[in-house]
Design an enzyme around this catalytic site. Structure first.
Site, PDB file in Angstrom:
ATOM      1  N   GLN A 155       6.592 -66.854 -33.908  1.00  0.00           N
ATOM      2  CA  GLN A 155       5.649 -65.747 -33.779  1.00  0.00           C
ATOM      3  C   GLN A 155       4.309 -66.285 -33.288  1.00  0.00           C
ATOM      4  O   GLN A 155       3.982 -67.456 -33.470  1.00  0.00           O
ATOM      5  CB  GLN A 155       5.493 -65.009 -35.107  1.00  0.00           C
ATOM      6  CG  GLN A 155       5.007 -65.823 -36.270  1.00  0.00           C
ATOM      7  CD  GLN A 155       5.153 -65.067 -37.590  1.00  0.00           C
ATOM      8  OE1 GLN A 155       6.201 -64.534 -37.913  1.00  0.00           O
ATOM      9  NE2 GLN A 155       4.069 -65.038 -38.374  1.00  0.00           N
ATOM     10  N   VAL A 156       3.542 -65.413 -32.634  1.00  0.00           N
ATOM     11  CA  VAL A 156       2.318 -65.813 -31.953  1.00  0.00           C
ATOM     12  C   VAL A 156       1.098 -65.250 -32.678  1.00  0.00           C
ATOM     13  O   VAL A 156       1.069 -64.057 -33.007  1.00  0.00           O
ATOM     14  CB  VAL A 156       2.324 -65.333 -30.482  1.00  0.00           C
ATOM     15  CG1 VAL A 156       1.098 -65.856 -29.751  1.00  0.00           C
ATOM     16  CG2 VAL A 156       3.595 -65.782 -29.781  1.00  0.00           C
ATOM     17  N   ILE A 161      12.383 -67.038 -31.860  1.00  0.00           N
ATOM     18  CA  ILE A 161      12.245 -68.415 -32.312  1.00  0.00           C
ATOM     19  C   ILE A 161      10.943 -68.641 -33.066  1.00  0.00           C
ATOM     20  O   ILE A 161      10.851 -69.507 -33.931  1.00  0.00           O
ATOM     21  CB  ILE A 161      12.353 -69.374 -31.104  1.00  0.00           C
ATOM     22  CG1 ILE A 161      13.767 -69.301 -30.525  1.00  0.00           C
ATOM     23  CG2 ILE A 161      12.025 -70.801 -31.486  1.00  0.00           C
ATOM     24  CD1 ILE A 161      13.957 -70.085 -29.252  1.00  0.00           C
ATOM     25  N   ASP A 202      13.413 -67.242 -18.172  1.00  0.00           N
ATOM     26  CA  ASP A 202      13.388 -66.111 -19.106  1.00  0.00           C
ATOM     27  C   ASP A 202      12.754 -64.909 -18.415  1.00  0.00           C
ATOM     28  O   ASP A 202      11.558 -64.909 -18.132  1.00  0.00           O
ATOM     29  CB  ASP A 202      12.589 -66.490 -20.355  1.00  0.00           C
ATOM     30  CG  ASP A 202      12.664 -65.421 -21.442  1.00  0.00           C
ATOM     31  OD1 ASP A 202      13.148 -64.307 -21.151  1.00  0.00           O
ATOM     32  OD2 ASP A 202      12.232 -65.688 -22.575  1.00  0.00           O
ATOM     33  N   ALA A 218       6.151 -61.170 -32.635  1.00  0.00           N
ATOM     34  CA  ALA A 218       7.153 -61.882 -33.420  1.00  0.00           C
ATOM     35  C   ALA A 218       8.442 -61.861 -32.623  1.00  0.00           C
ATOM     36  O   ALA A 218       8.992 -60.798 -32.358  1.00  0.00           O
ATOM     37  CB  ALA A 218       7.342 -61.216 -34.786  1.00  0.00           C
TER      38      ALA A 218
END
Length: 611
Positions: free
Chosen positions: A299-300, A297, A443, A294
């Site tokens: 959550q996976v 932007i 990133d 989480a």
């Protein structure tokens, strides 16, 4: 006296947040005060006191009924639909009642447990190592993580909370945070009056009651609950040095970096229905409702489709639409707490952050970036970019091939040969992105680089922050990097003017600090042979010069540098973290010897040479 000044500043900031609430409330605009009060009064009290830390609120760990396993299996063939078990029927009935969602034939792995039978150990099992897993694929599954778990660190258990999705509820969250910080400042001031100021090496936290441990924790927890741009900015601050961010705030923001709260199942289903259609489950064999990660932007979640494991990144509702207001509210808090020095040119940084976050919220753009990187690195040994699953992707949902591995920082637990290999590949990738592709994933989150030991490959995920760099900028930046490596002061100053770091009107103190900082960063590239990152003191040296540059800087850095330096510092910090020894000069030479300077492609040699 200073305590009251800090409190006054916070109250002023809180009043501006209140104006933001009034400005964004449709009910206030239309004058329908009765409706506004009736619909939001309860939510205001609960949310504001919860976010401020005055009360704890009621937070569910995960929605009942609690399952031993959270995977839903979808069987959409009429010929194969089996009779549901009592547990499956109960789950389907309760899900339909609470979510308003009718799903096809579903079987659930594990048994339905009564909520009061959940043990603390089971809840503890949910405390995953979410450290920065912001990508759309990949989770640490190696034995190295088991070893890492033995290290005692402060972590949050993932909590299930609805994402504040309207401008009003998000502005309310900031108001609650402001109130909590003000209350915490009063508490800390009273404590210091009685017991005296704490002794601390961190001058900011010792001087100001605002930078107390409790306030730092309030800030971190509020950002985790708010999510969105607010949490993203907190995660960016978490990788800064203590010379810029006070130690208690930095420690609390490390909690932020571990991950956000998660959406409840009802809200998750609403997002999936809205983005992929009510029949989204027809495209899947299974879907795990417990998220792998989480982040700020989205959550996976892990799913399976046609025999392939898939990672589905699902964006929090309202996040994309709240970027502007979130950042402005964060700016109010930063302005009125003096957390950020003036030399950082906060307005310019925020302008750049808005653009970057808007791009990161566009998952269709991220899918395009990922496909582009997959093509660029198709022949590069040691890297793998997972496939994009197009029919499960849209503007707010991104589905990709699931890849496994350990986050880069966990490579520190492996042997020296492996650490050197991974460090070399990281710097090789960074130089290739900037000076060959001129297209970089900016990133530096360690969990965006997953090392798979069995294949000696780094799996790359999360391309929302990818961007292009202009040819002229890259030309001059390479010239400056080589000048820093060679210790050429005049070239460093000239290239810094051309790039926009300097105006030409700086004081001698500023020029000296700027050049010395460049030489420190260029140190790994200054000599042939392996450079031992862990034995170096790069971050401390740059930080000591940073104070001078913040005082004397006349202009903000060029826009391209915010993302670029975030990635470059992340690569250096990763090499320091894992203790890699890397032949940095040789890697730079490989790029430099084939680089074509100038718009016409004509190779232009520098005043200095690199060999």
């Amino acid at each position: 006296m200073s305590s009251f000044n800090h409190l006054g500043r916070l109250v002023s900031g809180l009043s501006l947040v209140a104006k933001e609430i009034a400005k964004r409330s449709k009910a206030l605009e239309t004058g329908d005060f009765e409706t506004l009060i009736a619909s939001t009064a309860k939510k205001v009290v609960v949310s504001a006191t919860d976010l401020s830390g005055l009360t704890k609120g009621k937070v569910r760990e995960f929605s009942p009924p609690r399952l031993n396993g959270s995977v839903a299996y979808f069987n959409n063939s009429p010929d194969l639909v089996a009779e549901p078990t009592p547990a499956e029927s109960q789950l389907r009935n309760e899900s339909s009642a609470s979510d308003g969602v009718v799903t096809p034939s579903v079987s659930v792995q594990g048994k339905v447990l009564e909520e009061d039978r959940i043990t603390k150990e089971e809840i503890g099992d949910l405390d995953r190592d979410n450290e920065g897993n912001a990508g759309a694929g990949g989770v640490a599954v190696s034995s190295a993580e088991t070893v890492a778990a033995a290290t005692v660190v402060k972590r949050r258990k993932p909590r299930e909370r609805r994402v504040p999705s309207s401008p009003f509820t998000r502005a309310l969250g900031f108001a609650g945070l402001g109130a909590g910080l003000a209350w915490g400042t009063v508490q800390e001031s009273a404590k210091r009056l009685v017991f005296g100021a704490p002794s601390s090496q961190d001058k900011q936290s010792a001087y100001s009651p605002y930078f107390s441990d409790k306030n730092a924790e309030r800030l971190a927890l509020a950002l985790c609950r708010m999510r969105g741009a607010a949490l993203k900015l907190g995660q960016m601050l978490s990788i800064q040095d203590e010379s810029l961010v006070p130690a208690p705030i930095l420690a609390a923001l490390d909690i932020v970096r571990q991950g956000a709260d998660v959406m409840p199942r009802s809200q998750l289903n609403q997002v999936l229905d809205a983005e992929l259609g009510a029949d989204w489950s027809i495209k899947l064999t299974s879907f795990d409702y417990e998220p792998i990660a989480a982040a700020s932007i989205g959550q996976v979640h892990k799913a399976t489709k046609d025999g392939m494991e898939v990672a589905m990144k699902i964006q929090y509702p309202g996040v994309a639409d709240s970027i502007e207001s979130d950042i402005e509210n964060v700016k109010l808090l930063l302005d009125y707490t003096n957390l950020i020095p003036k030399g950082l040119f906060l307005d310019r940084a925020i302008k750049v952050a808005k653009v970057e976050l808007s791009r990161e919220c566009d998952y269709e753009l991220e899918a395009t970036n990922q496909k582009r990187f997959r093509s660029l690195l198709s022949d590069a040994k040691g890297f793998y970019v997972p496939l994009v699953v197009d029919d499960l992707s849209c503007k707010r949902v991104l589905s990709t091939e699931f890849v496994s591995g350990i986050p880069i920082d966990k490579v520190a637990l492996l042997n020296q040969e492996t650490r050197n290999y991974v460090g070399r590949k990281l710097l090789e990738l960074t130089l290739m992105e900037l000076f060959v592709f001129r297209f970089m994933q900016t990133d530096p989150n360690w969990s965006n680089f997953l090392y798979e030991e069995s294949t000696n490959t780094i799996n790359l995920i999360d391309f929302g922050a990818a961007r292009d760099y202009p040819k002229r900028f890259v030309d001059d930046y390479l010239r400056m990097v080589v000048a820093c490596a060679n210790g050429e002061r005049d070239v460093v100053i000239e290239m810094s003017k051309r790039l926009g770091f300097l105006t030409g009107e700086e004081s001698e103190a500023m020029l000296d600090a700027h050049v010395q900082a460049g030489f420190v960063v260029g140190l790994p590239f200054s000599n042939s042979g392996g450079y031992d990152f862990q034995s170096s003191n790069i971050t401390h040296s740059v930080s000591s010069l940073g104070a001078t540059m913040l005082r004397h800087r006349l202009t903000p850095p060029p826009d391209e540098v915010y993302s670029l330096h975030r990635k470059l510092s992340g690569a250096f910090l990763a090499c320091i973290k894992i203790g890699a020894v890397v032949p940095c000069r040789e890697l730079l030479l490989e790029v430099y010897k084939d680089y074509q300077f100038g718009e016409d492609g004509e190779n232009e040699m520098l005043s200095g040479s690199i060999s």
